[in-house]
Design a protein around this motif. Structure first.
Motif, PDB file in Angstrom:
ATOM      1  N   ASP A  29      -2.747   5.722 -16.119  1.00  0.00           N
ATOM      2  CA  ASP A  29      -2.243   4.668 -16.996  1.00  0.00           C
ATOM      3  C   ASP A  29      -3.353   4.095 -17.866  1.00  0.00           C
ATOM      4  OD1 ASP A  29       0.265   5.018 -15.938  1.00  0.00           O
ATOM      5  OD2 ASP A  29       0.130   3.308 -14.571  1.00  0.00           O
ATOM      6  N   LYS A  84      -4.038   6.592 -20.666  1.00  0.00           N
ATOM      7  CA  LYS A  84      -2.960   6.561 -21.658  1.00  0.00           C
ATOM      8  C   LYS A  84      -3.056   5.310 -22.530  1.00  0.00           C
ATOM      9  CE  LYS A  84       0.466   9.348 -19.284  1.00  0.00           C
ATOM     10  NZ  LYS A  84       1.758   9.368 -18.596  1.00  0.00           N
ATOM     11  N   SER A  85      -3.445   4.183 -21.963  1.00  0.00           N
ATOM     12  CA  SER A  85      -3.562   2.955 -22.767  1.00  0.00           C
ATOM     13  C   SER A  85      -4.729   3.037 -23.742  1.00  0.00           C
ATOM     14  CB  SER A  85      -3.699   1.744 -21.862  1.00  0.00           C
ATOM     15  OG  SER A  85      -4.976   1.720 -21.258  1.00  0.00           O
ATOM     16  N   ARG A 105      -3.718   5.212 -26.677  1.00  0.00           N
ATOM     17  CA  ARG A 105      -2.829   4.520 -27.591  1.00  0.00           C
ATOM     18  C   ARG A 105      -3.611   3.692 -28.607  1.00  0.00           C
ATOM     19  NH1 ARG A 105       0.514   0.987 -24.194  1.00  0.00           N
ATOM     20  NH2 ARG A 105      -0.026   2.437 -22.575  1.00  0.00           N
TER      21      ARG A 105
END
Length: 136
Positions: free
Chosen positions: A127, A130-131, A134
């Motif tokens: 996670d 992925k952040s 982004r």
């Protein structure tokens, strides 16, 4: 690799599945200790669990593969725990042979807890990556 907490958890699983079965007996029957190496089924399941933990350790750059391997290892340890539960229910009904359960029967439970903690840490790392992706 070493700085991540899931590596520590997976290394502990490797110790629990690969080393501790040699130390702790699974159960005692008539004063004789029964170790995992006395049965081909238990030896292969403990060996496979240790191999999966080592494989997950080596896949430290591929978090998705680590996650899947840990899930397979959890399923394998649940099967091993089910076999031990079945065996312990059969041991308690013996009248002629006095049997007692050993600490080695709880090793799959310890492995499952450590694998769940490792999966949680892997998920948190995934996670985080992925952040960061982004934001780019």
């Amino acid at each position: 690799m070493i700085q991540r907490i899931q590596t520590v958890y997976l290394f502990l699983v490797l110790l629990v599945a690969g080393v501790l079965p040699f130390v702790f007996p699974l159960w005692k029957t008539d004063g004789k200790d029964f170790y995992f190496a006395s049965s081909l089924t238990y030896s292969s399941l403990f060996g496979l669990s240790a191999t999966l933990a080592l494989l997950a350790l080596l896949f430290y750059q591929k978090r998705q593969h680590q996650f899947v391997i840990d899930r397979l290892n959890i399923i394998l340890n649940l099967i091993l725990l089910g076999l031990f539960l079945y065996r312990s229910l059969n041991l308690s009904g013996e009248a002629a042979n006095v049997s007692e359960k050993g600490i080695g029967m709880f090793l799959p439970f310890i492995s499952i807890v450590l694998l769940v903690l490792a999966n949680r840490a892997i998920k948190k790392d995934e996670d985080l990556v992925k952040s960061v992706d982004r934001l780019r």
